[in-house]
Scaffold this active site. Structure first.
Site, short mmCIF file in Angstrom:
data_model
loop_
_atom_site.label_atom_id
_atom_site.label_comp_id
_atom_site.label_asym_id
_atom_site.label_seq_id
_atom_site.Cartn_x
_atom_site.Cartn_y
_atom_site.Cartn_z
N GLU A 92 32.48 20.14 -23.90
CA GLU A 92 32.50 19.22 -25.05
C GLU A 92 31.15 18.54 -25.23
O GLU A 92 30.68 18.34 -26.35
CB GLU A 92 33.61 18.17 -24.87
CG GLU A 92 35.01 18.71 -24.96
CD GLU A 92 35.34 19.24 -26.36
OE1 GLU A 92 34.86 18.65 -27.35
OE2 GLU A 92 36.06 20.24 -26.46
N LYS A 95 28.72 21.06 -26.66
CA LYS A 95 28.98 21.24 -28.09
C LYS A 95 28.38 20.08 -28.88
O LYS A 95 27.76 20.30 -29.94
CB LYS A 95 30.49 21.34 -28.32
CG LYS A 95 30.86 21.51 -29.79
CD LYS A 95 32.36 21.76 -29.96
CE LYS A 95 33.17 20.51 -29.73
NZ LYS A 95 34.61 20.72 -30.02
N HIS A 147 40.73 15.22 -15.54
CA HIS A 147 41.07 16.29 -16.48
C HIS A 147 40.78 17.66 -15.89
O HIS A 147 41.63 18.55 -15.87
CB HIS A 147 40.29 16.12 -17.79
CG HIS A 147 40.72 17.05 -18.87
ND1 HIS A 147 40.28 18.37 -18.95
CD2 HIS A 147 41.57 16.88 -19.92
CE1 HIS A 147 40.83 18.95 -19.99
NE2 HIS A 147 41.61 18.08 -20.61
N LEU A 205 38.82 8.46 -19.62
CA LEU A 205 38.44 7.32 -20.45
C LEU A 205 39.64 6.71 -21.14
O LEU A 205 39.82 5.49 -21.17
CB LEU A 205 37.40 7.74 -21.50
CG LEU A 205 36.98 6.61 -22.45
CD1 LEU A 205 36.09 5.62 -21.74
CD2 LEU A 205 36.29 7.17 -23.69
N VAL A 206 40.52 7.57 -21.68
CA VAL A 206 41.66 7.13 -22.46
C VAL A 206 42.95 7.51 -21.73
O VAL A 206 43.06 8.61 -21.18
CB VAL A 206 41.64 7.80 -23.85
CG1 VAL A 206 42.89 7.45 -24.64
CG2 VAL A 206 40.40 7.37 -24.63
#
Length: 488
Positions: A92, A95, A147, A205-206
């Site tokens: 990510e 990108k 993750h 983070l979330v």
């Protein structure tokens, strides 16, 4: 002093469909950015097309990196600082960087920051935070869910685990949802270490779908359910990393480093009340590192701050820039002078030279630097502040009388305040600063209020001619500007 170029911040996140978690993490981080960088608009971008589509269906349009940059260029922003909120420099992030590069020519300057877990210092900070933040009962371990990624930078998770092991935190374990180490490996480690109770929290983070469903959900495949099935007692803390001010502070530090690239930094450096031994180690370091020293100078060639510094640091080879300050209360005259000084220092900052502007006492208390620093920040230069020892703390130390204790209140008041009654009638210790020219009137006031026996007049604290006298006693003539009255 005008803004040299219009600047803006782009905070780029993967995104989340959980509105409340988004507000408490991504939103809180963006608000922090806006607070620390008040002269730069903060824009939002997500990198997940699925998440952006979900928000669009709710009637909220969130741009991707390219759309956000296009919008900033159209608004006339010339310098953009892109700070990703991603944890790893994985797919990510790559990108994001590739998309941003296509817009580089549309800006005079574009800087792309690094993810949270990029430098060893960041890893150490995050590891220390989680090791100390979560209290564990006897026999209880902390398990963090990351993750995970097939990207080579997934190795960051192993580095974090190594740091906890080096710290002696044998009760902290890290697993990932989509890579290695997975939950099976974590369960094996828990069994080998003899733990039967677990605190489960996300290293994300979330606190989004992974945290609510894959970690703490009631479904049979959630980490909570699988651990309980294996006989572990589990309690979940469903909070994203962005909910913690300490973690958000690391992102702010990344953004500050990004801001400092390719330009000089203006440092406001406190040098204490007068005693060179009260200059902080940080102040001495900054003075040594900055090639330019901005030295306040008043009528009569008074450069007190510089004379203090010379006793604490070797400043040979430094360029000394004298910043003359008129002793007046005329706002128009003062504003013009602050503009002039900020413009003078900007010439060095533009060339990439760091400037240390010296300030007596502590820079946050009635300092002239605040006016100059505000103008420099508004013009687009990084401004940082180094705290120092204020005179009233030195007075308390030398008189052996604590300023406050228990729940007592401390008030700092300019002696020139027209109406002192509203403050003097309150309970607590009053520090009346800048008392020199008002000393006689102040003494009469204290006598009228029956406060003279509770007041100490400190003159030239830390300087030649230092004295501490009761307000009821005889006061030397010609009291200096650096006179402070403490009323207990």
């Amino acid at each position: 002093m005008e803004q040299r170029r219009k600047r803006g911040i782009l905070a780029v996140s993967f995104g989340t469909s959980y509105e409340e978690s988004c507000r408490r993490t991504i939103g809180a981080l963006e608000e922090d950015f806006a607070g620390v960088f008040p002269y730069m608009p903060v824009k939002r971008a997500f990198t997940s097309a699925i998440i952006m589509r979900i928000w669009k269906e709710r009637g909220v349009e969130i741009s991707d990196t390219m759309g956000a940059l296009a919008g900033m260029a159209e608004e006339g922003i010339e310098e953009v600082l892109i700070q990703p909120t991603h944890l790893l420099a994985g797919e990510e992030y790559e990108k994001l960087c590739a998309q941003a590069e296509g817009f580089r020519e549309r800006f005079r300057r574009m800087e792309i920051g690094v993810p949270l877990l990029h430098e060893e210092e960041d890893l150490e900070c995050v590891a220390s935070f989680y090791a100390s933040r979560f209290s564990r009962e006897e026999g209880e371990a902390l398990v963090l869910m990351g993750h995970g990624s097939r990207h080579e930078n997934n190795a960051v998770y192993a580095r974090l685990q190594d740091i906890w092991n080096r710290m002696g935190c044998k009760d902290v374990f890290l697993g990932t949802v989509e890579a290695s180490p997975d939950l099976e490996e974590v369960i094996k480690q828990l069994r080998e270490s003899g733990y039967r109770k677990v605190v489960l929290t996300p290293l994300m983070l979330v606190a989004g779908d992974h945290a609510h469903t894959d970690m703490a959900g009631d479904g049979p495949e959630s980490w909570k359910s699988r651990l309980e099935e294996q006989g572990f007692q589990v309690r979940c803390v469903v909070r994203g990393m962005g909910e913690y001010p300490e973690i958000r502070g690391l992102y702010i530090r990344h953004l500050q480093k990004l801001e400092e690239k390719n330009t000089g930094v203006l440092y406001g450096v406190s040098v204490g009340p007068g005693d060179p031994e009260l200059i902080t180690l940080k102040a001495v370091r900054l003075i040594k590192e900055c090639p330019v020293l901005a030295v306040p100078r008043t009528k009569g060639e008074n450069t007190l701050a510089l004379s203090i510094v010379k006793q604490a640091a070797d400043i040979r080879g430094k360029e000394i820039v004298y910043t003359d300050f008129p002793m007046t209360r005329d706002k128009e005259v003062l504003d013009k002078n602050y503009d002039r000084i900020a413009g003078l220092l900007a010439e060095y900052l533009e060339k990439g030279q760091n400037v240390a502007m010296l300030n007596i006492g502590d820079i946050s208390i009635y300092s002239t630097f605040s006016y100059v620093g505000e103008r420099a920040a508004r013009a687009g230069f990084p401004v940082r502040v180094c705290a120092g020892v204020p005179c009233f703390c030195d007075i308390a130390a030398k008189t052996g009388k604590p300023l406050v204790s228990g729940s007592q209140v401390l008030m700092v008041i300019p002696a020139g305040k027209e109406a002192l009654d509203p403050y003097m009638e309150l309970e607590g210790t009053k520090v009346l600063m800048k008392s020199g020219g008002k000393l006689e009137n102040l003494r009469r006031y204290l006598e009228e209020k029956g406060l003279e026996d509770r007041a100490v007049i400190a003159g030239n604290c830390g300087l030649p001619g230092e004295h501490f006298l009761p307000a009821s006693g005889e006061i030397p003539e010609g009291s200096s500007y650096f006179t402070t009255v403490v009323v207990k």
